[in-house]
Design an enzyme around this catalytic site. Sequence first.
Site, PDB file in Angstrom:
ATOM      1  N   GLY A   1      52.675  -0.759 -49.862  1.00  0.00           N
ATOM      2  CA  GLY A   1      52.986   0.280 -48.882  1.00  0.00           C
ATOM      3  C   GLY A   1      51.768   1.098 -48.502  1.00  0.00           C
ATOM      4  O   GLY A   1      51.550   1.393 -47.324  1.00  0.00           O
ATOM      5  N   CYS A   2      50.971   1.445 -49.496  1.00  0.00           N
ATOM      6  CA  CYS A   2      49.781   2.266 -49.219  1.00  0.00           C
ATOM      7  C   CYS A   2      48.737   1.472 -48.442  1.00  0.00           C
ATOM      8  O   CYS A   2      48.031   2.026 -47.600  1.00  0.00           O
ATOM      9  CB  CYS A   2      49.227   2.831 -50.523  1.00  0.00           C
ATOM     10  SG  CYS A   2      50.382   3.993 -51.294  1.00  0.00           S
ATOM     11  N   ALA A   3      48.650   0.177 -48.708  1.00  0.00           N
ATOM     12  CA  ALA A   3      47.731  -0.667 -47.944  1.00  0.00           C
ATOM     13  C   ALA A   3      48.189  -0.765 -46.493  1.00  0.00           C
ATOM     14  O   ALA A   3      47.368  -0.692 -45.569  1.00  0.00           O
ATOM     15  CB  ALA A   3      47.631  -2.054 -48.571  1.00  0.00           C
TER      16      ALA A   3
END
Length: 156
Positions: free
Chosen positions: A46-48
């Site tokens: 998700g953060c990527a």
Amino acid sequence: MTSRLEPGTAAPAFTLLDQDEKSVSLSDLRGRKVVLYFYPEALTVGCAKQACDFRDSLGSLQSAGYTVVGVSRDEPEKLRRFRERDGLTFDLLSDPDHAVHDAYGTWGEKNSYGRIIEGVIRSTFVLDEEGVIEKALYNVKATGHVARLRRDLGID
């Protein structure tokens, strides 16, 4: 969790290490509009996705005068690997003790897959050239958030 910040208030000052272990202070960013976003953990799916959305929108954000900076609890070495792996071209700052997260109200209880846990509340702040908060967006989604932010800023 500390209280949430509101538009019109001064952004809390900070000095953190970036992915290259160089100090970056909010005062270093004065004179520029800033998109400051807080995310849970480098090198996660998700953060990527969110970071790559910022990367892919960086040209239009910069053309509109914005500098993008990401903040997480990760150590600089992990931030460096994240930046290299995903070709990120903006600074990532390390806040391992979550003191800056606390100051911005981005650390606290949240619902994670049906469980209440304490952690990073994915959030984005838009600061003007004087360091005053123009937008304070809490509990944003990793996917689609950058496109919405661009629309809200009149960039699209």
